[in-house]
Design an enzyme around this catalytic site. Structure first.
Site, PDB file in Angstrom:
ATOM      1  N   LYS A  90     -65.473 -22.899 -35.270  1.00  0.00           N
ATOM      2  CA  LYS A  90     -65.588 -23.533 -36.556  1.00  0.00           C
ATOM      3  C   LYS A  90     -64.885 -25.272 -36.369  1.00  0.00           C
ATOM      4  O   LYS A  90     -63.736 -25.301 -36.176  1.00  0.00           O
ATOM      5  CB  LYS A  90     -64.831 -23.042 -37.811  1.00  0.00           C
ATOM      6  N   GLY A 135     -54.794 -27.687 -34.869  1.00  0.00           N
ATOM      7  CA  GLY A 135     -54.907 -28.677 -36.047  1.00  0.00           C
ATOM      8  C   GLY A 135     -53.283 -28.785 -36.523  1.00  0.00           C
ATOM      9  O   GLY A 135     -52.370 -28.715 -35.685  1.00  0.00           O
ATOM     10  N   SER A 136     -53.182 -29.305 -37.812  1.00  0.00           N
ATOM     11  CA  SER A 136     -51.896 -29.796 -38.534  1.00  0.00           C
ATOM     12  C   SER A 136     -51.133 -28.532 -38.453  1.00  0.00           C
ATOM     13  O   SER A 136     -51.428 -27.500 -38.904  1.00  0.00           O
ATOM     14  CB  SER A 136     -52.230 -30.191 -39.703  1.00  0.00           C
ATOM     15  N   GLU A 182     -49.365 -27.917 -41.350  1.00  0.00           N
ATOM     16  CA  GLU A 182     -49.507 -27.494 -42.591  1.00  0.00           C
ATOM     17  C   GLU A 182     -50.828 -26.450 -42.683  1.00  0.00           C
ATOM     18  O   GLU A 182     -50.528 -25.353 -43.272  1.00  0.00           O
ATOM     19  CB  GLU A 182     -49.879 -28.500 -43.473  1.00  0.00           C
ATOM     20  N   VAL A 183     -51.962 -26.705 -42.057  1.00  0.00           N
ATOM     21  CA  VAL A 183     -52.899 -25.755 -42.085  1.00  0.00           C
ATOM     22  C   VAL A 183     -52.659 -24.486 -41.137  1.00  0.00           C
ATOM     23  O   VAL A 183     -53.155 -23.381 -41.343  1.00  0.00           O
ATOM     24  CB  VAL A 183     -54.178 -26.488 -41.626  1.00  0.00           C
ATOM     25  N   GLY A 184     -52.050 -24.750 -40.180  1.00  0.00           N
ATOM     26  CA  GLY A 184     -51.569 -23.762 -38.928  1.00  0.00           C
ATOM     27  C   GLY A 184     -50.864 -22.688 -39.744  1.00  0.00           C
ATOM     28  O   GLY A 184     -51.185 -21.421 -39.306  1.00  0.00           O
ATOM     29  N   GLU A 221     -52.131 -24.208 -31.968  1.00  0.00           N
ATOM     30  CA  GLU A 221     -51.965 -25.505 -30.911  1.00  0.00           C
ATOM     31  C   GLU A 221     -51.663 -26.677 -32.211  1.00  0.00           C
ATOM     32  O   GLU A 221     -52.706 -27.126 -32.821  1.00  0.00           O
ATOM     33  CB  GLU A 221     -53.030 -25.901 -30.268  1.00  0.00           C
ATOM     34  N   CYS A 278     -52.291 -35.446 -30.219  1.00  0.00           N
ATOM     35  CA  CYS A 278     -51.212 -34.619 -30.664  1.00  0.00           C
ATOM     36  C   CYS A 278     -50.015 -34.627 -29.759  1.00  0.00           C
ATOM     37  O   CYS A 278     -48.806 -34.698 -30.366  1.00  0.00           O
ATOM     38  CB  CYS A 278     -51.648 -33.011 -30.870  1.00  0.00           C
ATOM     39  N   GLU A 301     -45.162 -37.063 -37.727  1.00  0.00           N
ATOM     40  CA  GLU A 301     -46.426 -37.318 -37.131  1.00  0.00           C
ATOM     41  C   GLU A 301     -47.340 -38.422 -37.775  1.00  0.00           C
ATOM     42  O   GLU A 301     -47.727 -37.924 -38.931  1.00  0.00           O
ATOM     43  CB  GLU A 301     -47.258 -36.099 -36.798  1.00  0.00           C
TER      44      GLU A 301
HETATM   45  P1  NAD Z   1     -56.474 -30.237 -39.922  1.00  0.00           P
HETATM   46  O1  NAD Z   1     -55.196 -29.144 -39.822  1.00  0.00           O
HETATM   47  O2  NAD Z   1     -56.497 -30.699 -41.314  1.00  0.00           O
HETATM   48  O3  NAD Z   1     -57.605 -29.264 -39.636  1.00  0.00           O
HETATM   49  C1  NAD Z   1     -58.074 -28.723 -38.407  1.00  0.00           C
HETATM   50  C2  NAD Z   1     -59.165 -27.680 -38.775  1.00  0.00           C
HETATM   51  O4  NAD Z   1     -58.644 -26.879 -39.505  1.00  0.00           O
HETATM   52  C3  NAD Z   1     -60.364 -28.300 -39.283  1.00  0.00           C
HETATM   53  O5  NAD Z   1     -61.575 -27.602 -38.449  1.00  0.00           O
HETATM   54  C4  NAD Z   1     -60.291 -28.076 -40.712  1.00  0.00           C
HETATM   55  O6  NAD Z   1     -61.710 -28.059 -41.297  1.00  0.00           O
HETATM   56  C5  NAD Z   1     -59.698 -26.668 -40.787  1.00  0.00           C
HETATM   57  N1  NAD Z   1     -58.993 -26.213 -41.881  1.00  0.00           N
HETATM   58  C6  NAD Z   1     -58.226 -27.392 -42.812  1.00  0.00           C
HETATM   59  N2  NAD Z   1     -57.898 -26.477 -43.782  1.00  0.00           N
HETATM   60  C7  NAD Z   1     -58.056 -25.151 -43.735  1.00  0.00           C
HETATM   61  C8  NAD Z   1     -57.724 -23.917 -44.266  1.00  0.00           C
HETATM   62  N3  NAD Z   1     -57.378 -23.892 -45.485  1.00  0.00           N
HETATM   63  N4  NAD Z   1     -57.930 -22.744 -43.660  1.00  0.00           N
HETATM   64  C9  NAD Z   1     -58.447 -22.884 -42.330  1.00  0.00           C
HETATM   65  N5  NAD Z   1     -58.974 -24.083 -41.523  1.00  0.00           N
HETATM   66  C10 NAD Z   1     -58.872 -25.125 -42.389  1.00  0.00           C
HETATM   67  O7  NAD Z   1     -56.006 -30.934 -38.754  1.00  0.00           O
HETATM   68  P2  NAD Z   1     -56.804 -32.521 -38.488  1.00  0.00           P
HETATM   69  O8  NAD Z   1     -56.233 -33.623 -39.261  1.00  0.00           O
HETATM   70  O9  NAD Z   1     -58.295 -32.145 -38.139  1.00  0.00           O
HETATM   71  O10 NAD Z   1     -56.210 -32.798 -36.661  1.00  0.00           O
HETATM   72  C11 NAD Z   1     -55.109 -33.425 -36.737  1.00  0.00           C
HETATM   73  C12 NAD Z   1     -53.987 -32.413 -36.300  1.00  0.00           C
HETATM   74  O11 NAD Z   1     -54.305 -31.607 -35.061  1.00  0.00           O
HETATM   75  C13 NAD Z   1     -52.563 -33.033 -35.886  1.00  0.00           C
HETATM   76  O12 NAD Z   1     -51.804 -32.682 -36.546  1.00  0.00           O
HETATM   77  C14 NAD Z   1     -52.707 -33.087 -34.359  1.00  0.00           C
HETATM   78  O13 NAD Z   1     -51.371 -33.119 -33.860  1.00  0.00           O
HETATM   79  C15 NAD Z   1     -53.309 -31.578 -34.309  1.00  0.00           C
HETATM   80  N6  NAD Z   1     -53.791 -31.332 -32.930  1.00  0.00           N
HETATM   81  C16 NAD Z   1     -53.074 -30.462 -32.022  1.00  0.00           C
HETATM   82  C17 NAD Z   1     -53.533 -30.402 -30.694  1.00  0.00           C
HETATM   83  C18 NAD Z   1     -52.566 -29.325 -29.789  1.00  0.00           C
HETATM   84  O14 NAD Z   1     -53.200 -29.097 -28.828  1.00  0.00           O
HETATM   85  N7  NAD Z   1     -51.355 -29.048 -30.381  1.00  0.00           N
HETATM   86  C19 NAD Z   1     -54.613 -30.604 -30.392  1.00  0.00           C
HETATM   87  C20 NAD Z   1     -55.368 -31.741 -31.056  1.00  0.00           C
HETATM   88  C21 NAD Z   1     -54.898 -31.997 -32.461  1.00  0.00           C
END
Ligand code: NAD
Length: 496
Positions: A191, A244-245, A247-249, A266, A300, A399
């Site tokens: 996804k 991703g973030s 919060e969503v993690g 991650e 990140c 962040e």
């Molecule tokens: P995000 O968490 O908003 O979104 C990431 C993914 O999650 C997207 O595909 C989104 O559609 C999906 N998502 C959103 N809400 C969801 C839910 N309720 N349930 C399941 N999936 C959902 O993050 P972003 O804004 O796309 O990316 C930025 C963040 O990612 C930053 O915090 C960054 O540090 C982090 N990041 C971490 C790494 C790493 O390797 N540690 C790498 C890249 C980015």
């Protein structure tokens, strides 16, 4: 659909001509049953690039079933490791042959400088090759020396594995995610982020074109709270990987917890760079300026807190300001551009809000950032910025995900280490000094998944990458450690 630019590769023009970009699920193009779609935009111009299906639970279920079917029936899971390796090498070769095409699609969709997007695709290729190779040399049956028993363990692939990705490094992160899973014999459901779905869609079609089994690589597109949530909640997935973030993690981890599906996270970061008094000031400033402006700070593991020894602080700051002022902000496909746009207007607002709130809480603006205008382009541009002050400041704690660094002084080594570790995050930090003994000492004491010496953002294959605390769970990315995550183990024992 789009008539974005005239100097695109013909293959990219042809790709963008499609009125609806359908990803492949089970080897067939899929769209949302209710016909819903969304648009993806060029962050540098605001132009619509493509219309993409906005999928929901029904389509995600179809994708998981397709992945299960491919796992059970395609033979991928039971191929001899060298044959699976050969197929993955072919996949890498075919991506490499289309490197410039995929990179241009990615540059348009993510707002990436084209050369950086090419680097990301090259990294994808290298990751697939690395895991294709490594997986062949790991024994899946291991004899255990246990008194009075014959015993061994056997590793098996899990089945369908889910992956949810962010928008900052779509191709590169897809490689980091799926390469070990595929090499171990699993099938995948991907996804991509709603801002950057195009490279994943392209990849799903390429997999079909080169005869990888239908259902091996399934791509589902849609919003996070619908498509993403449905992926994270699906009980048919055997493993989940989320990037991703934080919060969503948390939401993803909760959903996986309910299904008892192991989840790898991650997440974000608030990395530091510790700069000692013996560095070459110009060289170190150039490298950190390069790091904070790389992909417009949407990285990140970036160095966002610059902790500088007080003896060189003023000189170092002057050097950084001078260099940051010279950074050319522009459209990502213009050859002279050094820093492109951020991904969308929401992200630009976020960067501007942190600057304003940081100043409100007492930070000093050493280099004023803010909106940047690029003539003729209605994109989401910002200028690089430097703040200084207390590390309790909101702009030093949270962040920002933009080209903003927060500066502070230190005097003693232990003080610097304590400053680095005073955060809930734990992704990556760096230490800069000509005294390599000191570097090693500090690097080992910084509380995070990764420490770099005299460099920032370094990811050789074979070195585990990942975060702790608010930065993640699971780690081991890009190394043999994560390959083991994609095998389950069965112990076999016979009393003698
Ligand atoms: P995000 O968490 O908003 O979104 C990431 C993914 O999650 C997207 O595909 C989104 O559609 C999906 N998502 C959103 N809400 C969801 C839910 N309720 N349930 C399941 N999936 C959902 O993050 P972003 O804004 O796309 O990316 C930025 C963040 O990612 C930053 O915090 C960054 O540090 C982090 N990041 C971490 C790494 C790493 O390797 N540690 C790498 C890249 C980015």
């Amino acid at each position: 659909m789009a008539t974005v630019m005239s100097n695109l590769l013909p293959e990219v023009d042809a790709f963008l001509e499609k009125s609806l970009q359908r990803p492949l699920v089970g080897g067939k193009e899929l769209e949302a049953a209710d016909g819903r779609t969304f648009e993806t935009h060029d962050p540098g111009s605001g132009d619509v690039l493509a219309t993409v299906p906005a999928m929901g639970a029904k389509e995600i279920d179809a994708a998981v079933k397709a992945a299960q079917q491919a796992f059970d029936k395609s033979g991928w899971a039971t191929l001899p490791p060298n044959e699976r390796g050969a197929k993955l090498h072919r996949f890498a070769d075919e991506v490499e042959r289309r490197l410039n095409i995929i990179a241009q699609i990615e540059a348009l969709d993510a707002g990436k400088i084209e050369a950086h997007a090419q680097g990301d695709v090259a990294n994808f290729v290298a990751t697939i090759r690395y895991f294709a190779e490594v997986a062949q040399h790991v024994s899946r049956r291991n004899i255990l020396a246990v008194k009075g028993h014959e015993a061994w363990t056997m590793r098996h692939p899990w089945g369908p594995c889910g992956f949810i990705f962010p928008w900052n490094f779509p191709m590169l992160l897809i490689g980091w995610g799926i390469a070990p899973a595929l090499a171990a014999g699993n099938t995948v459901v991907i996804k991509p982020a709603e801002d950057t779905p195009l490279s994943a869609i392209y990849l799903s079609h390429l997999a079909k074109e080169i005869d990888l089994p239908d259902g091996l690589i399934n791509v589902v597109t849609g919003y996070g709270d619908t498509a993403g949530a449905a992926v994270s909640q699906h009980p048919g997935l055997r493993r989940m990987s989320f990037t991703g973030s934080p919060e969503v993690g948390r939401l993803v981890a909760e959903a996986c917890g309910r299904n008892l599906v192991p989840a790898k996270l991650e997440l974000g970061g608030k990395g530091a760079a510790v700069v000692f008094e013996d560095v070459d000031i110009a060289e170190t400033a150039a490298k950190l300026v390069g790091a904070i402006t790389f992909h417009t700070g949407q990285v990140c593991c970036d160095a966002t807190r610059w902790l500088v020894h007080k003896k060189i602080y003023n000189k170092f700051v002057d050097e950084c300001v001078k260099r940051l002022k010279q950074v050319k902000v522009g459209y990502q496909l213009e050859g002279s551009t050094q820093m492109g746009p951020v991904v969308n207007e929401k992200q630009r607002e976020r960067v501007l809000r942190y600057l304003a709130n940081g100043v409100k809480e007492g930070a000093k603006m050493i280099l004023e950032g803010g909106r940047a205008d690029v003539p003729g382009k209605d994109g989401h541009y910002v200028k690089p910025a430097l703040l200084e002050g207390s590390l309790e400041n909101v702009a030093a704690r949270e962040e920002i995900f933009g080209p903003v660094a927060f500066l502070a002084k230190f005097e003693r080594e232990e003080e610097a280490i304590a400053m680095v570790n005073n955060t809930d995050y734990g992704l990556a930090n760096s230490v800069w000094s000509t005294d390599l003994g000191r570097c090693a000492r500090v690097a080992e004491q910084m509380r995070a998944g990764n420490s770099w010496i005299n460099a920032h953002n370094v990811f050789p294959h074979g070195v585990p990458y990942g975060g702790i605390g608010k930065s993640g769970l699971g780690g081991g990315v890009n190394s043999v450690e994560t390959l083991f995550d994609y095998w389950r183990s069965v112990s076999v024992v016979r009393p003698l």
